[in-house]
Write an enzyme that holds these catalytic residues in place. Structure first.
Site, PDB file in Angstrom:
ATOM      1  N   ASP A 182      -7.050   5.836 -13.001  1.00  9.62           N
ATOM      2  CA  ASP A 182      -7.020   7.108 -12.102  1.00  9.62           C
ATOM      3  C   ASP A 182      -5.626   7.649 -11.718  1.00  9.62           C
ATOM      4  O   ASP A 182      -5.119   7.492 -10.610  1.00  9.62           O
ATOM      5  CB  ASP A 182      -7.663   6.384 -10.806  1.00  9.62           C
ATOM      6  CG  ASP A 182      -7.991   7.389  -9.705  1.00  9.62           C
ATOM      7  OD1 ASP A 182      -8.265   8.586 -10.369  1.00  9.62           O
ATOM      8  OD2 ASP A 182      -8.514   7.092  -8.356  1.00  9.62           O
TER       9      ASP A 182
ATOM     10  N   LYS B  54      -2.934  -1.824   3.796  1.00 15.63           N
ATOM     11  CA  LYS B  54      -4.283  -1.071   3.385  1.00 15.63           C
ATOM     12  C   LYS B  54      -5.279  -2.029   3.874  1.00 15.63           C
ATOM     13  O   LYS B  54      -5.660  -2.990   3.298  1.00 15.63           O
ATOM     14  CB  LYS B  54      -4.364  -0.830   1.947  1.00 15.63           C
ATOM     15  CG  LYS B  54      -5.576  -0.022   1.302  1.00 15.63           C
ATOM     16  CD  LYS B  54      -5.152   0.592   0.181  1.00 15.63           C
ATOM     17  CE  LYS B  54      -5.637   0.060  -1.091  1.00 15.63           C
ATOM     18  NZ  LYS B  54      -5.371   0.655  -2.508  1.00 15.63           N
TER      19      LYS B  54
END
Ligand SMILES: *[C@@H]1O[C@H](CO)[C@@H](O)[C@H](O)[C@H]1NC(C)=O
Ligand SMILES: *[C@@H]1O[C@H](CO)[C@@H](O)[C@H](O)[C@H]1NC(C)=O
Ligand SMILES: *[C@@H]1O[C@H](CO)[C@@H](O)[C@H](O)[C@H]1NC(C)=O
Ligand SMILES: *[C@@H]1O[C@H](CO)[C@@H](O)[C@H](O)[C@H]1NC(C)=O
Ligand SMILES: *[C@@H]1O[C@H](CO)[C@@H](O)[C@H](O)[C@H]1NC(C)=O
Ligand SMILES: *[C@@H]1O[C@H](CO)[C@@H](O)[C@H](O)[C@H]1NC(C)=O
Length: 936
Positions: free
Chosen positions: A728, A633
């Site tokens: 989240d 990432k």
């Protein structure tokens, strides 16, 4: 070999059609093995196009049966065949299938003295992919050479390509006359799953008029319904009226089959039929699925009643008191695989005392189980190996799966076998194999290859640089070929840093080093050979020595820096206090590997393949030196927010470790570049599986994913000190690996809080994703662990319904309201994801829906803790798995297998709860669950 006299007729008739083995518009594949070249024909009986097997296998010899075995009534399919005298395993490769779809496979065999030896093979084995299908024992169909053997199986194919293999087990030369594939609706035969196939023992149509065999087009799936007549034992009856169909019919027997039935000759008699157990070598005591089809073909007057008991062997109560659903309405009763194993099985159908009419039956089918849990070579490796085989026309024993089974691994290959993952190809030795042409790019697709030997062939062209990307590759031998060009820079670099050995001697046209190449190519004088070349060689040797020295020094330095624990300083004070709840040092340690940006470029092959995109930046596919696949990432430069999230996540992931949280392998903080390197999760996000229409998850898998995600959250809430709130939780942040194990990802928004001191975090922004955000948190701006519980409840609802958190149809609506509305009306069917095709225990689905709705209660105090949720989901999974506990044929994950029996039909299918065997355990919806909208 018999003369191909009928071929002549075919040509005279001028009916040679062009065709290929591509599926027809229904997806049917019909192959007449041994048919010459491009030949094809339309079968008289079915009107289906049959094509030659040429091109589907590269071995075997075509033959015709001996002319004396030609019979006018025999289907044309069996006149020719292909025989496989060489090699242990020979395969057909069928392409253009739909992966994950259910197919009926049928293979046909007629020996017919094709070889003039008058000796049919005793037996050989048949495989679908890497899974055993059946022994073909010609004597099961009678020792007569004139008998046609047919074997059928219903299986779910895992890929868009499947191989059907014949394996010589020492019982004579395998051969095959015909091969047919018919796609089935996924909802048909729900007992056939990814792990279990059904092997057909018998399929009988009772009372067929004039003993006509029914298949396509009367049966749209081209099942073959055999028949026989016994006028001394039973009476036949038939109708020309239409038989009703109904939605959700698991077996869809064709109307022509259901329009005929039999009754006992004597009204007080019984109907009896059965089968003998057929043990298979790998399954000495198989379980059987029997499906009995019943349709009332008479209009019943007044008090007339047809009511009968169905007993199986000595089990008088196997199905007591059955009445077909009604005039021209279809019904069926089926057994389970778990019925006690016997050596033979006999059904007896007898009217009860109250019945005014004798019993009837229209048809039945019997299947045994085949397990389909063997996993072939990893698919990218397998297709690369097949491409290499095709490219160089490798003969050897390169048939079927490259690595599986171990005993049949392709010659010249070595594979690695891990328990939890498919086999991989680690070495190839094609030395002295007469290879021509250039080096195939497919070698570079063997991502974990360690050793490659292509020496002493006739290979030409340049050495592909792509080979340098194979991080595990340590040895390449290309010596003794006709290669030209120079050694590509990528490889040169690997050689220089000592990670790769290359042998390239004895390639007259290959030059070492860039400049020398052009020179050498242009100057073909003796001077070049005697003066310049030695000079160059010395130069090259000197520079290589210098380079090696230099690189080794650099590597040592890098290793040094890697071995040190590296420290990253958080960006600001707020970061600190929120991340550590005040009880922390000002520096935190990172024990994971630190990557440079250059290394990331190498790992990802120049950031070639994007796996996904998040708020933080893109995620790329990569491979470490040891072949481990990873996800990288990389923070995008544009995002200012990204730095903070990056630091939060890196920090959290370095101190928490749990099997249900995604693992960080390392990170990169190289100048302005920041990246995190994670374990690779090959099955992507849960979201993709929920939204994807291709292969939907089965209920058991969903339940396991729910439990594992909850365990991940439980660790955050209870295992961490101070606890962490994820903030989240959503389906896109739950990742699945190859085994579909769930791991929670993306800790960029996570916060720690100290519940002992009530030290809640106060921030003034709400974070999270619409549809998942806790309403109480929205109101108070104070996240708690219960906010995660709320979001998790939404994920649970997605798992049950297969719908997104916010529905767009019929109007935009939150999934919680949508589910509550329906459940308030007791409408569970309307809520459950139809793609699970009823493959679940309804009680368990109810319980999970109940948990989800408790999690999504408006007030956080009403919600359970995640630990409660874990306990309850564990119970659910046990309940669900309890259904198949006694399933003993192995590999069993079949959701249906423990139904002792279950009957439904068009008159009964909506009324399952009244079925005595099933209904007693069925908890009814609204009562006791408090799901009415009024309930809090
Ligand atoms: C084939 O079947 C016959 C009859 O069931 C049996 O006697 C024979 O042993 C079988 N042959 C092989 C090789 O399995
Ligand atoms: C069945 O066979 C009889 C006698 O051969 C014939 O008359 C009749 O038409 C056949 N029926 C059907 C439905 O084919
Ligand atoms: C029918 O079976 C019963 C009992 O076996 C017997 O008593 C009766 O005679 C039989 N009827 C005919 C017409 O065969
Ligand atoms: C049918 O089954 C019921 C329940 O097992 C039994 O009581 C009855 O005697 C059976 N009737 C016949 C004719 O076998
Ligand atoms: C037969 O009829 C009697 C009286 O109507 C009833 O009590 C009994 O339950 C019935 N038996 C069966 C097996 O249906
Ligand atoms: C190599 O290929 C060349 C040209 O195609 C051919 O003349 C030669 O015989 C081949 N050598 C071997 C050993 O196959």
């Amino acid at each position: 070999m018999a003369p191909r006299w009928w071929l002549l007729i075919l040509f005279l008739g001028g009916s040679v059609l062009q065709a290929s083995s591509q599926p027809n518009s229904r997806g049917f594949i019909s192959i007449d093995c041994g048919l010459m070249g491009e030949e094809s024909y339309v079968d008289d009986e079915t009107n289906l196009l049959y094509v030659s097997d040429a091109g589907l296998t590269d071995t075997g010899t075509p033959y015709d049966i001996s002319a004396e075995y030609y019979r006018p009534w025999r289907s044309r399919n069996v006149r020719s065949l292909r025989s496989f005298p060489d090699g242990a395993r020979n395969c057909y490769t069928l392409r253009s299938l739909v992966s994950g779809l259910k197919y009926l496979f049928r293979a046909t065999f007629l020996y017919g003295n094709y070889d003039g030896l008058n000796k049919p093979p005793a037996s050989f084995d048949l495989y679908i992919g890497v899974n055993f299908w059946t022994v073909v024992n010609m004597s099961w169909w009678g020792s007569d050479q004139d008998n046609t053997a047919e074997v059928e199986a219903i299986v779910v194919v895992p890929h868009d390509l499947v191989q059907v293999c014949l394996v010589n087990t020492g019982g004579g030369t395998p051969f095959i006359s015909g091969l047919e594939l018919r796609p089935l609706k996924m909802s048909l035969y729900p007992q056939a799953t990814a792990e279990l196939g059904l092997f057909l023992l018998t399929r009988q149509n009772f009372g067929a008029i004039n003993e006509t065999i029914i298949r396509f087009p009367d049966d749209p799936y081209d099942r073959i319904w055999d028949t026989w007549s016994r006028p001394t034992v039973w009476k036949e009856m038939s109708t020309t009226e239409r038989v009703d169909s109904f939605d959700g019919d698991y077996f869809e027997a064709p109307m022509a089959v259901l329009q005929t039935a039999i009754m006992p000759l004597n009204d007080s008699g019984s109907i009896r039929f059965g089968w003998k157990a057929e043990p298979q070598p790998n399954n000495p005591s198989p379980g059987y699925l029997a499906v009995l089809h019943f349709v009332e073909l008479q209009v019943l007057a007044g008090n007339a009643l047809r009511h009968f008991n169905i007993s199986l062997n000595n089990d008088q109560n196997w199905f007591p008191g059955y009445t077909p659903p009604g005039y021209l309405k279809r019904g069926y009763v089926h057994s389970s695989f778990t019925y006690p194993r016997e050596s033979s099985y006999l059904f007896t159908i007898k009217a009860t005392a109250n019945s005014t009419l004798p019993p009837i039956i229209n048809a039945y089918e019997v299947f045994s189980v085949i397990t389909t849990t063997n996993v072939g070579t990893e698919s990218q490796d397998a297709s690369a190996a097949m491409a290499i085989k095709a490219r160089y026309k490798v003969q050897k024993n390169w048939m079927g799966d490259p690595c599986f089974p171990k005993t049949m691994t392709w010659d010249s290959l070595n594979c690695s076998y891990a328990t939890a993952s498919p086999p991989r190809i680690t070495s190839i030795n094609l030395s002295s194999s007469g290879l021509n042409g250039d080096i195939s790019s497919s070698f570079a697709n063997l991502k974990v290859l360690q050793y490659l030997n292509l020496s002493n062939n006739n290979l030409t062209g340049a050495i592909p640089d792509a080979l340098s990307q194979l991080q595990s590759l340590t040895d390449i031998d290309l010596s003794g070929n006709q290669l030209n060009g120079s050694i590509p820079s990528g490889l040169l670099k690997r050689i220089q840093d000592g990670s790769l050995n290359l042998r390239q001697g004895n390639n007259p046209n290959l030059c070492i080093g860039d400049n020398s190449c052009q020179l050498a190519a242009k100057t073909k004088s003796k001077l070049a050979i005697y003066v310049i070349l030695p000079l160059l060689v010395i130069l090259v040797i000197v520079s290589v020595v210098v380079l090696v020295f230099f690189f080794q020094r650099r590597r040592k330095q890098q290793q040094g820096s890697m071995n040190n624990r590296t420290m990253i300083k958080p960006q600001n004070e707020e970061e600190m206090s929120t991340s550590h709840g005040g009880a922390s040092d000002s520096l935190w340690l990172v024990e994971n590997r630190r990557f440079t940006y250059r290394e990331l470029e190498m790992i990802t092959n120049g950031f070639e393949r994007v796996l996904g995109q998040g708020g933080f930046g893109r995620v790329y596919d990569g491979f470490l030196e040891d072949g481990t696949q990873v996800a990288v990432k990389l923070r995008s430069h544009s995002s200012k927010q990204g730095v903070k999230e990056f630091l939060t996540e890196a920090q959290i992931l370095t101190r928490i470790h749990h099997k249900n949280l995604v693992t960080m392998i390392g990170y990169c903080k190289d100048g302005e570049y920041m990246a995190l390197v994670y374990e690779y999760m090959s099955q992507g996000t849960l979201q993709e599986h929920i939204a994807g229409s291709e292969r939907s998850l089965r209920w058991r898998q969903r339940l396991r994913i729910a439990l594992e995600s909850a365990q991940g959250l439980e660790y955050l809430h209870k295992g961490c000190n101070p606890p962490l709130i994820h903030r989240d939780v959503k389906a896109t942040n739950i990742l699945l690996n190859a085994q579909l194990e769930a791991k929670i990802a993306d800790f960029g928004l996570s916060k720690a809080f100290d519940h002992h001191n009530g030290n809640y975090i106060s921030t003034n922004t709400i974070v999270g994703t619409p549809g998942y955000v806790d309403p109480e948190y929205q109101a108070t701006v104070q996240p708690t662990t219960k906010s995660d519980v709320y979001s998790f409840g939404v994920v649970l609802l997605e798992l049950v319904t297969g719908k997104p958190a916010i529905l767009s149809e019929p109007e935009p609506m939150n999934i919680i309201h949508w589910v509550r509305q329906r459940l308030a009306r007791g409408n569970m069917e309307g809520v459950v994801d139809t793609r699970m095709h009823g493959g679940y225990n309804i009680n368990v689905v109810w319980k999970v829906a109940e948990i989800a709705l408790k999690c999504t209660a408006q007030e956080s105090a009403q919600r359970p803790t995640i630990a409660d949720v874990v306990v309850q989901l564990q119970e659910c999974l046990e309940l669900e798995e309890g259904r198949t506990r006694d399933f003993s044929t192995g590999g069993g994950n079949n959701d249906y297998s423990s139904w002792n029996y279950n009957a439904y039909g068009s008159g009964q299918s909506t009324d399952v709860s009244k079925n005595a065997a099933f209904g007693t355990e069925l908890r009814m919806p609204t009562v006791g669950l408090g799901l009415a909208p009024a309930a809090r």
